[in-house]
Design a protein around this motif. Sequence first.
Motif, PDB file in Angstrom:
ATOM      1  N   UNK A  58      -6.166   6.623   7.105  1.00 28.72           N
ATOM      2  CA  UNK A  58      -7.202   5.576   6.964  1.00 28.72           C
ATOM      3  C   UNK A  58      -6.915   4.444   7.940  1.00 28.72           C
ATOM      4  N   UNK A  59      -7.897   3.506   7.997  1.00 25.47           N
ATOM      5  CA  UNK A  59      -7.774   2.306   8.842  1.00 25.47           C
ATOM      6  C   UNK A  59      -7.822   1.089   7.933  1.00 25.47           C
ATOM      7  N   UNK A  60      -6.819   0.225   8.027  1.00 24.21           N
ATOM      8  CA  UNK A  60      -6.755  -1.004   7.241  1.00 24.21           C
ATOM      9  C   UNK A  60      -7.318  -2.166   8.063  1.00 24.21           C
ATOM     10  N   UNK A  91       0.840  -1.208   0.000  1.00 27.50           N
ATOM     11  CA  UNK A  91       0.000   0.000   0.000  1.00 27.50           C
ATOM     12  C   UNK A  91       0.877   1.260   0.000  1.00 27.50           C
ATOM     13  N   UNK A  92       1.955   1.214   0.805  1.00 29.02           N
ATOM     14  CA  UNK A  92       2.879   2.373   0.847  1.00 29.02           C
ATOM     15  C   UNK A  92       3.519   2.607  -0.517  1.00 29.02           C
ATOM     16  N   UNK A 111     -12.039   2.956  19.656  1.00 25.76           N
ATOM     17  CA  UNK A 111     -11.420   3.419  20.900  1.00 25.76           C
ATOM     18  C   UNK A 111     -10.199   2.577  21.257  1.00 25.76           C
ATOM     19  N   UNK A 112     -10.323   1.238  21.121  1.00 23.04           N
ATOM     20  CA  UNK A 112      -9.192   0.372  21.450  1.00 23.04           C
ATOM     21  C   UNK A 112      -8.039   0.574  20.482  1.00 23.04           C
ATOM     22  N   UNK A 113      -8.366   0.883  19.219  1.00 21.82           N
ATOM     23  CA  UNK A 113      -7.315   1.146  18.240  1.00 21.82           C
ATOM     24  C   UNK A 113      -6.584   2.451  18.578  1.00 21.82           C
ATOM     25  N   UNK A 114      -7.341   3.502  18.966  1.00 26.10           N
ATOM     26  CA  UNK A 114      -6.709   4.772  19.337  1.00 26.10           C
ATOM     27  C   UNK A 114      -5.864   4.624  20.606  1.00 26.10           C
ATOM     28  N   UNK A 115      -6.313   3.758  21.536  1.00 25.90           N
ATOM     29  CA  UNK A 115      -5.590   3.598  22.801  1.00 25.90           C
ATOM     30  C   UNK A 115      -4.388   2.666  22.696  1.00 25.90           C
ATOM     31  N   UNK A 116      -4.266   1.925  21.596  1.00 25.20           N
ATOM     32  CA  UNK A 116      -3.155   0.965  21.473  1.00 25.20           C
ATOM     33  C   UNK A 116      -1.843   1.701  21.284  1.00 25.20           C
ATOM     34  N   UNK A 117      -0.772   1.154  21.803  1.00 27.41           N
ATOM     35  CA  UNK A 117       0.540   1.794  21.725  1.00 27.41           C
ATOM     36  C   UNK A 117       1.158   1.687  20.340  1.00 27.41           C
ATOM     37  N   UNK A 118       0.930   0.566  19.654  1.00 27.13           N
ATOM     38  CA  UNK A 118       1.546   0.356  18.341  1.00 27.13           C
ATOM     39  C   UNK A 118       0.605   0.672  17.194  1.00 27.13           C
ATOM     40  N   UNK A 119      -0.571   1.254  17.498  1.00 26.36           N
ATOM     41  CA  UNK A 119      -1.512   1.594  16.438  1.00 26.36           C
ATOM     42  C   UNK A 119      -2.079   0.368  15.760  1.00 26.36           C
ATOM     43  N   UNK A 120      -2.321  -0.663  16.514  1.00 28.37           N
ATOM     44  CA  UNK A 120      -2.810  -1.929  15.937  1.00 28.37           C
ATOM     45  C   UNK A 120      -3.715  -2.614  16.958  1.00 28.37           C
ATOM     46  N   UNK A 121      -4.823  -3.180  16.449  1.00 26.48           N
ATOM     47  CA  UNK A 121      -5.761  -3.904  17.315  1.00 26.48           C
ATOM     48  C   UNK A 121      -6.223  -5.166  16.586  1.00 26.48           C
ATOM     49  N   UNK A 122      -6.246  -6.279  17.318  1.00 20.30           N
ATOM     50  CA  UNK A 122      -6.651  -7.568  16.742  1.00 20.30           C
ATOM     51  C   UNK A 122      -7.888  -8.051  17.485  1.00 20.30           C
ATOM     52  N   UNK A 126      -5.401  -1.563  11.714  1.00 19.17           N
ATOM     53  CA  UNK A 126      -4.185  -0.748  11.872  1.00 19.17           C
ATOM     54  C   UNK A 126      -4.315   0.521  11.011  1.00 19.17           C
ATOM     55  N   UNK A 127      -3.542   1.537  11.357  1.00 16.38           N
ATOM     56  CA  UNK A 127      -3.598   2.826  10.643  1.00 16.38           C
ATOM     57  C   UNK A 127      -2.729   2.792   9.398  1.00 16.38           C
ATOM     58  N   UNK A 128      -3.268   3.468   8.325  1.00 18.11           N
ATOM     59  CA  UNK A 128      -2.485   3.734   7.118  1.00 18.11           C
ATOM     60  C   UNK A 128      -2.034   5.188   7.156  1.00 18.11           C
ATOM     61  N   UNK A 129      -0.793   5.430   6.785  1.00 15.03           N
ATOM     62  CA  UNK A 129      -0.238   6.795   6.846  1.00 15.03           C
ATOM     63  C   UNK A 129       0.175   7.267   5.451  1.00 15.03           C
ATOM     64  N   UNK A 130       0.254   8.609   5.314  1.00 12.51           N
ATOM     65  CA  UNK A 130       0.740   9.169   4.049  1.00 12.51           C
ATOM     66  C   UNK A 130       2.257   9.274   4.092  1.00 12.51           C
ATOM     67  N   UNK A 131       2.822  10.065   3.154  1.00 13.16           N
ATOM     68  CA  UNK A 131       4.289  10.164   3.089  1.00 13.16           C
ATOM     69  C   UNK A 131       4.867  10.900   4.293  1.00 13.16           C
TER      70      UNK A 131
END
Length: 484
Positions: free
Chosen positions: A162-164, A58-59, A125-136, A151-156
């Motif tokens: 976005x959220x993947x 994606x990147x 909420x759990x995704x925002x509170x996660x330290x690594x930006x990832x929730x399973x 998990x979060x998608x980032x730009x350059x």
Amino acid sequence: MRLYTNSLRNRIFFSMMVLTIIASVLIAGMSIYQFQEQAKDYHEKRLLRKEQAIKENISYVIEKTDFEVTTDNLKNIFKEEIYGLSAIHQMPIYIYDLQGRLRKSSKAQFRNDSLKSQISRRILEQLRDSEDGRFVQKFEINAQSYRSSYSYLTDNQFKNIAILHLPYIENDDFMNYELEEFLKRLGLVYALMFFISIVLGYFLARYITRSIRSISDNLKHIDISKRNRKLEIDHKGTEEINTLVESYNKMVDELEESAIKLATSEREQAWREMAKQVAHEIKNPLTPMRLTVQSFQRRFDPADANFKEKLDEYSNSLIEQIDVMSNIASAFSTYATMPAQKNEETDVCMVTQLALDIFNEANIYYTEDADSLMAVFDRTQLIRVVTNLVKNAIQASHPDRENKIVVSVRHDDKKIYLTVSDKGTGILEGVEKKIFEPKFTTKNSGMGLGLAMVKQIVENFGGTIQMKTFYGEGTSFTVILPRS
């Protein structure tokens, strides 16, 4: 028939079997648990690898796109590429905006899918509170386990755009197959191990309890009247077994010493008691003898016309008392030194009749159920047995009635029964147990050795003697001999 006895050997054997079964169950349980943990770890790592690979792709797409990298342009950026990524990685791909609304999906009809088109507030909420930006998230649909990652998608500039969302199906068919094959092999190994444990447990239990069984068998045959065999110590054996064998051998030595001391003490005590009894019995005739001699000295007159008659009277009195002392000495000698027995074939019926010919009493009756019954018995001693029993029956006469004495010889397939019964005075209750003891008598005279001698003779030839008595009604003695 009991299949199980509560013995040490069986305890050791069954303990080994139980331990083997418990160990097998524990190992099988741990194996299943280990496979399950490995499956969880495998799925977690596989999802993470796919997620990282997809995010790298994606990147790369974002770097090469001509569109401005914003959340609203994600539909245009991944208009066709998302289908290729989904095909390459063989899993659906969903892209949500930061508010959890679906923006792009690799599945054409997502709304008919079981997954939702809106991410729940809890997941956001759990995704925002996660330290690594990832929730399973783990869940099940139609008995199928899923493991979805967010998990979060980032730009350059590494800004979240976005959220993947990657739904991952946990397919454990291969793992289950591997577990099933492993359990089959493990079962074969356990079956072989269990068979080996049975054989090993059987021989090991026999080996461990061999010395104990030897001691047990020797303990059963310990006899204080003879020398007991010691056990040999096996220096290859265990310390506990050798200690037990040493204790047993020490006990045998101590028992032998105690038996010698006891036998010596009992013999000395018996002789002391016998000497007292003999002395007492001899004193009884000595007293009238002394009185007779003293009377003779005072009243002796050679000029008396009845001198001869008085001398004969004194002489007869002395002779009578001397005969009493002679009988006492004979009884003591007979009991102390029994003649050597002869193991000969003896006709019990014939010898019994021969013994009864000695008596002239008219109240003695004889019966038999066979003309001849043979037994291994000393002829002379059998006569002594019969005469002693008949004499006792004669002396047990009741003063108020005729004492009918019946001597009978009966038999069955294996035994001969010689019975002497009378209608005399009988024996008091509580005295029956002492009737065969030496020196015990219910008469005013005698040494009390007759029945003891009879019992000793009968038992020397493998027989037994029994007594039945009713006080005031009569007594019967039965000698039981094995037929030859």
